[in-house]
Design a protein around this motif. Sequence first.
Motif, PDB file in Angstrom:
ATOM      1  N   LEU A  34     -10.075 136.693  28.312  1.00 40.45           N
ATOM      2  CA  LEU A  34     -11.612 136.054  28.565  1.00 40.45           C
ATOM      3  C   LEU A  34     -11.609 134.815  27.916  1.00 40.45           C
ATOM      4  CD1 LEU A  34     -13.927 139.264  28.484  1.00 40.45           C
ATOM      5  CD2 LEU A  34     -12.968 138.003  30.559  1.00 40.45           C
ATOM      6  N   ASP A  35     -11.363 134.691  26.788  1.00 37.52           N
ATOM      7  CA  ASP A  35     -11.630 133.361  25.974  1.00 37.52           C
ATOM      8  C   ASP A  35     -10.461 132.349  26.552  1.00 37.52           C
ATOM      9  OD1 ASP A  35     -13.460 134.583  24.402  1.00 37.52           O
ATOM     10  OD2 ASP A  35     -12.424 134.837  22.578  1.00 37.52           O
ATOM     11  N   LEU A  36      -9.320 132.778  26.899  1.00 35.21           N
ATOM     12  CA  LEU A  36      -8.590 131.743  27.546  1.00 35.21           C
ATOM     13  C   LEU A  36      -8.913 131.225  29.002  1.00 35.21           C
ATOM     14  CD1 LEU A  36      -5.080 133.156  26.128  1.00 35.21           C
ATOM     15  CD2 LEU A  36      -6.150 131.148  25.398  1.00 35.21           C
ATOM     16  N   GLY A  37     -10.039 131.813  29.554  1.00 35.59           N
ATOM     17  CA  GLY A  37     -10.294 131.612  30.794  1.00 35.59           C
ATOM     18  C   GLY A  37      -9.905 132.390  31.923  1.00 35.59           C
ATOM     19  N   ASP A  38      -9.220 133.523  31.829  1.00 42.18           N
ATOM     20  CA  ASP A  38      -8.938 134.541  32.638  1.00 42.18           C
ATOM     21  C   ASP A  38     -10.234 135.312  33.070  1.00 42.18           C
ATOM     22  OD1 ASP A  38      -6.127 133.968  32.207  1.00 42.18           O
ATOM     23  OD2 ASP A  38      -5.551 136.060  31.308  1.00 42.18           O
TER      24      ASP A  38
END
Length: 86
Positions: free
Chosen positions: A48-52
């Motif tokens: 989630l933090d990587l943008g997924d």
Amino acid sequence: HLLGDLEVEQATLADAEQILKRLLPRALRRPLRDGEQQFYVSLVEQRLDLGDDFEASLRFALQALLCSSDFLFLSEQRGFSRATAY
């Protein structure tokens, strides 16, 4: 259904925790060890933090689960009855 009535577009890390809380003991066929659920939740959080999006993040954690030796191999421990809820 794994996600139940969850609206994936509005799902949060807390939703992933609940899904994993239900799924992990069944998938691993045993009670969870300390920190085991948090490991898979942290995988979701990282993605989630990587943008997924939520679905891809949860899928990443589930892939890790399905590749783990704890999932692939049944570990029978001494002193446990063969007839358990797992």
